[in-house]
Every structure is written in structure tokens, then in C-alpha cells.
Enzyme design. Structure first.
Site, short mmCIF file in Angstrom:
data_model
loop_
_atom_site.label_atom_id
_atom_site.label_comp_id
_atom_site.label_asym_id
_atom_site.label_seq_id
_atom_site.Cartn_x
_atom_site.Cartn_y
_atom_site.Cartn_z
N MET A 1 -10.57 -6.85 5.96
CA MET A 1 -9.84 -5.95 6.90
C MET A 1 -9.45 -6.56 8.12
O MET A 1 -10.09 -7.17 8.97
CB MET A 1 -10.62 -4.61 7.13
CG MET A 1 -10.79 -4.10 5.96
SD MET A 1 -9.44 -3.17 5.31
CE MET A 1 -8.43 -2.39 6.37
N ASP B 1 -5.22 3.06 -1.17
CA ASP B 1 -6.14 3.23 -0.48
C ASP B 1 -6.80 4.52 -0.76
O ASP B 1 -6.41 5.72 -0.65
CB ASP B 1 -5.48 3.45 0.95
CG ASP B 1 -5.13 1.73 1.34
OD1 ASP B 1 -6.27 0.86 1.25
OD2 ASP B 1 -4.08 1.59 1.71
N HIS C 1 -8.66 0.16 -3.36
CA HIS C 1 -9.45 -0.36 -2.49
C HIS C 1 -10.36 1.05 -2.14
O HIS C 1 -9.53 1.94 -1.34
CB HIS C 1 -8.39 -0.34 -1.13
CG HIS C 1 -9.39 -0.86 0.28
ND1 HIS C 1 -8.55 -0.95 1.27
CD2 HIS C 1 -10.61 -1.13 0.55
CE1 HIS C 1 -9.39 -1.05 2.46
NE2 HIS C 1 -10.49 -1.30 1.81
N GLY D 1 1.66 -1.65 4.40
CA GLY D 1 2.08 -0.42 4.09
C GLY D 1 3.41 -0.03 4.77
O GLY D 1 4.32 -0.07 4.56
N SER D 2 2.84 0.28 6.19
CA SER D 2 4.15 0.87 7.19
C SER D 2 5.17 -0.20 7.28
O SER D 2 6.17 0.13 7.45
CB SER D 2 3.48 1.02 8.50
OG SER D 2 2.78 0.11 9.25
N HIS E 1 -1.42 -1.38 -4.10
CA HIS E 1 -2.53 -1.24 -3.51
C HIS E 1 -2.68 0.19 -3.30
O HIS E 1 -1.92 0.81 -2.66
CB HIS E 1 -2.60 -2.01 -1.88
CG HIS E 1 -3.85 -2.00 -1.24
ND1 HIS E 1 -4.65 -2.86 -1.60
CD2 HIS E 1 -4.19 -1.19 -0.27
CE1 HIS E 1 -5.61 -2.73 -0.73
NE2 HIS E 1 -5.40 -1.58 0.18
N SER F 1 1.05 -1.21 -0.01
CA SER F 1 0.22 -0.05 0.17
C SER F 1 0.91 1.33 -0.07
O SER F 1 1.75 1.57 0.99
CB SER F 1 -0.78 -0.06 1.15
OG SER F 1 -1.39 1.31 1.44
N ASP G 1 -5.72 -7.03 4.76
CA ASP G 1 -5.24 -5.50 4.82
C ASP G 1 -5.27 -5.19 6.01
O ASP G 1 -6.34 -4.85 6.80
CB ASP G 1 -6.06 -5.01 3.79
CG ASP G 1 -5.64 -3.42 3.63
OD1 ASP G 1 -4.68 -3.29 4.19
OD2 ASP G 1 -6.43 -2.73 2.88
N GLY G 2 -4.11 -4.42 6.63
CA GLY G 2 -3.95 -4.08 7.90
C GLY G 2 -3.13 -4.88 8.86
O GLY G 2 -3.29 -5.95 9.47
N GLY G 3 -1.88 -4.09 9.34
CA GLY G 3 -1.33 -4.64 10.39
C GLY G 3 -0.29 -5.84 9.73
O GLY G 3 0.06 -6.76 10.60
N GLY H 1 -8.87 3.09 7.64
CA GLY H 1 -8.67 4.65 7.75
C GLY H 1 -7.47 4.89 7.98
O GLY H 1 -7.14 6.01 7.54
N PHE H 2 -6.39 4.02 8.63
CA PHE H 2 -5.21 4.60 8.86
C PHE H 2 -4.07 3.55 8.63
O PHE H 2 -4.74 2.31 9.08
CB PHE H 2 -4.86 5.44 10.08
CG PHE H 2 -5.90 6.46 10.56
CD1 PHE H 2 -5.25 7.64 9.95
CD2 PHE H 2 -7.05 6.31 10.96
CE1 PHE H 2 -6.18 8.78 10.21
CE2 PHE H 2 -7.85 7.28 11.10
CZ PHE H 2 -7.49 8.63 10.84
N GLY H 3 -2.76 3.77 8.38
CA GLY H 3 -1.91 2.85 8.20
C GLY H 3 -1.12 2.64 9.86
O GLY H 3 -1.58 3.67 10.68
N GLY H 4 -0.45 1.74 9.93
CA GLY H 4 0.26 1.60 11.02
C GLY H 4 -0.56 1.25 12.39
O GLY H 4 -0.02 1.05 13.42
N MET I 1 -12.61 3.03 0.14
CA MET I 1 -13.11 3.35 1.41
C MET I 1 -14.19 4.51 1.32
O MET I 1 -13.61 5.40 1.82
CB MET I 1 -12.22 3.35 2.34
CG MET I 1 -11.48 1.84 2.76
SD MET I 1 -9.86 2.15 3.62
CE MET I 1 -8.96 2.62 2.29
N MET J 1 -9.89 7.09 0.19
CA MET J 1 -10.74 7.39 1.65
C MET J 1 -11.28 8.80 1.42
O MET J 1 -10.85 9.71 0.95
CB MET J 1 -9.65 7.58 2.82
CG MET J 1 -8.85 6.22 3.19
SD MET J 1 -7.97 6.15 4.49
CE MET J 1 -6.85 4.81 4.49
C1 DX5 Z 1 -6.22 0.96 5.88
C2 DX5 Z 1 -5.72 0.53 4.72
C3 DX5 Z 1 -4.51 -0.27 4.58
C4 DX5 Z 1 -3.36 0.13 5.44
C5 DX5 Z 1 -2.35 -0.72 5.35
O1 DX5 Z 1 -7.41 1.51 5.91
O2 DX5 Z 1 -6.78 -0.01 3.97
O3 DX5 Z 1 -4.27 -0.59 3.36
O4 DX5 Z 1 -3.15 1.49 5.48
O5 DX5 Z 1 -1.28 -0.28 6.13
P1 DX5 Z 1 -0.23 -1.07 7.25
O6 DX5 Z 1 0.31 -2.32 6.49
O7 DX5 Z 1 0.49 0.00 7.95
O8 DX5 Z 1 -1.63 -1.48 8.30
ZN ZN Z 2 -6.34 -0.95 1.84
#
Ligand code: DX5
Ligand code: ZN
Length: 222
Positions: free
Chosen positions: A138, A36, A67, A198-199, A34, A9, A176-178, A143-146, A69, A38
Site C-alpha cells: 500500500m 477493493d 483486495h 483507480g482515480s 482490482h 481499481s 496500490d495507491g496514488g 480506505g479511499f481512492g484519490g 480490507m 472494505m
Molecule cells: C485504497 C484502495 C485502492 C485505491 C486506488 O484503499 O486499495 O485500490 O482506491 O485508488 P487510487 O489509484 O485513486 O489511489
Molecule cells: Zn486496492
């Protein structure tokens, strides 16, 4: 044995340096980019939309995995198709007519996905299973990475994996996520096909090494 695919991402990348980001993603042989998207409504954050994606399109031939959102995504599907997205995934919670959106994406020759937030059961997707190219589970609140990977989502992945295998559906499972080297093997063992990260990649001092380590962490998981 199916190979795990990686969809980095770019949410936590430097958007002013997008051409180098794409070079890096090509270098690590990412299977997807990917994206994102929003709207500040479906999720409490804002990113970019179809005009920006269209400006990215000439700079890489990697598939764009969008993706969305956003609330009522049916209003904008044609824009994302026109922007050059290859996979378009909407949230099941965001649209009253996911079936029509899937049909619109398929009519344009592109791949359609549905996503569920952590609080939404996968059973809400069953009626679309035979049409879907991708389901995005999910493993954080969108909403947010990390954020931290929610381990209790693993049962959703295994439930879906069993259903897809039993019925020979073509649908891919994306998580997706973490995702990092500790959580990637859990998702993969449960049955994921594609991991978004992502992060764990863009926040690392050595991005190439970080991507390699994620790939290595899932070797032999499935
Ligand atoms: C969150 C996004 C993700 C996310 C991935 O809403 O859909 O794609 O930011 O980031 P990490 O890998 O840092 O969770
Ligand atoms: Zn995503």
C-alpha cells in the site's frame, strides 16, 4: 524484461454501469480487475462483498484481483472463492493466521496474496514468501481512492524485489495507491510487477487515453 501489468481499481467507477466498465477494461487490455473490498472496520469505508462480485463474474473473463480490507478475513474466504475471485489478497494486519488463509485459497486452485499498510514493514511477510503468489504494497493508507502516493514506500518495493530475485520466488509485487503517470515509473523502477490505478483512470475525462499514458510512462523502466 518483464512487462508491467495494470490492475485498474473500479472503486471510483460508476457501479450502475459495470458492464460498460468491463468492456472498457477489456479494450485497454487490463491484466486484472482490482476489487477493493472494505468493511467499515479494518478501514473507515464500506464498499461491496462477495454477492456483488458474483453478480459481476458473468460479465467479463478478466481475472478478478480481490483486495480484502476486512478484519478477520478468514471468516469469508470461501465466499470470495465462490464469487469467482482469481487472486485473493488479505491484509497481514487483519488476520492472526495468514498461513491458513493462504492454504485455503491454494486448496481451491486460486492465487493468494498478502498486503501491508504503510506502517507495516515488509519483513513481517518474509515467513510466507515461498508460498505467496502476490504481495500488495500500500502506497496510501487504505480506505479511499484519490490520495497522494507515499514516496517513502519505494524502499519497501526495492527490498522485496531484491529478495524475490535472489531466491527466485514466484511472488508478484503489486503497488496500490496514488499511481499516476508521475508515480508509476517510480514504482516500476523500484521493482513493481503490477500497478493498481483507480482515480487516475476513472477520474480522467478520457479513460482510454489515461490508461495508455500510464502504460507509456513506465516503458523502459525495468
Ligand atoms: C485504497 C484502495 C485502492 C485505491 C486506488 O484503499 O486499495 O485500490 O482506491 O485508488 P487510487 O489509484 O485513486 O489511489
Ligand atoms: Zn486496492
Amino acid at each position: 524484461m518483464a512487462k508491467m501489468m495494470l490492475a485498474p481499481s473500479i472503486l471510483d467507477s460508476d457501479f450502475s454501469d459495470i458492464k460498460n466498465t468491463f468492456k472498457f477494461l477489456e479494450q485497454i487490455k487490463a491484466e486484472f480487475v482490482h476489487l477493493d473490498i472494505m468493511d467499515g472496520n479494518f478501514v473507515p469505508n464500506l464498499t461491496f462483498g462477495p454477492k456483488v462480485i458474483k453478480s459481476f463474474r458473468p460479465h467479463t473473463s478478466l481475472p478478478f484481483d480481490a483486495h480484502l480490507m476486512i478484519e478477520k478475513p478468514e471468516r469469508y474466504i470461501s465466499n470470495y472463492l465462490d464469487a469467482g475471485c482469481d487472486y485473493i489478497t488479505i491484509h497481514n494486519e487483519a488476520s492472526k493466521d495468514c498461513g491458513a488463509v493462504i492454504n485455503e485459497i491454494h486448496a481451491a486452485g486460486k492465487k493468494a496474496g498478502l498486503s501491508v499498510k504503510p506502517g507495516t514493514p515488509v519483513s513481517s511477510l518474509f515467513k510466507f514468501m515461498d508460498k505467496l503468489d502476490l504481495i500488495l504494497i500500500m502506497t496510501v493508507e487504505p480506505g479511499f481512492g484519490g490520495q497522494k502516493f507515499m514516496q517513502d514506500m519505494l524502499s519497501k518495493i526495492s527490498e522485496l524485489r531484491a529478495l524475490i530475485d535472489k531466491n527466485s520466488y514466484k511472488c508478484l509485487i503489486e503497488i496500490d495507491g496514488g499511481i499516476n503517470t508521475a508515480t508509476a515509473p517510480l514504482a516500476c523502477t523500484a521493482g513493481a510487477d503490477i500497478l493498481v490505478a483507480g482515480s487516475a483512470i476513472f477520474g480522467a475525462p478520457d479513460r482510454v487515453k489515461a490508461a495508455d499514458e500510464i502504460r507509456n510512462s513506465v516503458k523502459g523502466c525495468r
